[in-house]
Design an enzyme around this catalytic site. Sequence first.
Site, short mmCIF file in Angstrom:
data_model
loop_
_atom_site.label_atom_id
_atom_site.label_comp_id
_atom_site.label_asym_id
_atom_site.label_seq_id
_atom_site.Cartn_x
_atom_site.Cartn_y
_atom_site.Cartn_z
N LEU A 147 46.81 60.15 57.48
CA LEU A 147 45.86 60.13 58.40
C LEU A 147 44.41 61.37 58.30
O LEU A 147 43.27 61.02 58.54
CB LEU A 147 47.17 62.53 59.25
CG LEU A 147 46.06 63.57 59.19
CD1 LEU A 147 45.21 62.69 60.30
CD2 LEU A 147 46.62 64.71 59.56
N TYR A 148 44.34 61.42 56.63
CA TYR A 148 43.28 62.00 56.08
C TYR A 148 42.33 60.44 55.81
O TYR A 148 41.17 61.00 56.34
CB TYR A 148 43.90 62.15 54.45
CG TYR A 148 44.45 63.81 54.58
CD1 TYR A 148 44.01 64.76 55.33
CD2 TYR A 148 45.98 64.10 54.07
CE1 TYR A 148 44.92 66.16 55.45
CE2 TYR A 148 46.20 65.27 53.88
CZ TYR A 148 45.82 65.62 54.57
OH TYR A 148 46.78 67.23 55.01
N ARG A 149 43.13 59.34 55.84
CA ARG A 149 41.80 58.38 55.22
C ARG A 149 41.51 57.95 56.94
O ARG A 149 40.11 57.97 56.68
CB ARG A 149 42.52 57.06 55.36
CG ARG A 149 43.08 56.95 53.56
CD ARG A 149 41.87 57.20 52.96
NE ARG A 149 43.11 56.66 51.01
CZ ARG A 149 41.96 57.47 50.03
NH1 ARG A 149 41.19 58.39 50.72
NH2 ARG A 149 42.55 57.69 49.36
#
Length: 193
Positions: A147-149
């Site tokens: 998600l963060y990437r």
Amino acid sequence: MRLVPWQPDDMLRRLDDVVSVYGEAMGYRAELLQTRRGYIGAHVRRGGFRAVATLTTEGHLAGFGYGYASSTGQWWHDQVRSALPETDRDRWLGTCFEVVELHVRPSAQGHGIGARQLRALLTMAHGETVLLSTPEADEQRSRAWRLYRRFGFEDVLRDFFFPGDERAFAILGRDLPLTERAPVEGVPGIVGI
């Protein structure tokens, strides 16, 4: 399900639910959850506080996220600041929104709830950068890392240890504003689930 913005009093009214979701998502021991309850209660009064919640059609809390303006004198901010090279401190912490918590009940994971919550928080955030911490994990297997990437978060610090936690964390960051806008009920530019 619907994604809604929360004011500080909304979070305080649902604090038991918030702590329950947090505990399930992080797998923390019960004694630690009581400590987190106090921290969350204090966080709602910080400058720039923004929060979102994902509610089921029955009104149960499926997930939540919140953050605020990161500043000197706050424990997390000061820990990260002391670990950053001096040349990076102003860039990342000058006017930073800190994503403090972003969690989804394990039974509700895998349906895009975390992504919608993160998008809403970043859309509402004020600052030039945003930072968050997440436990170190296999980036290909961890939903949080993927998600963060996807949201463009880059490495700021890796294998960082906070006092009192034996796990290694990564500090991730990205510039604001979020360029892609997706309109949340009650907040311009954010749509419900």
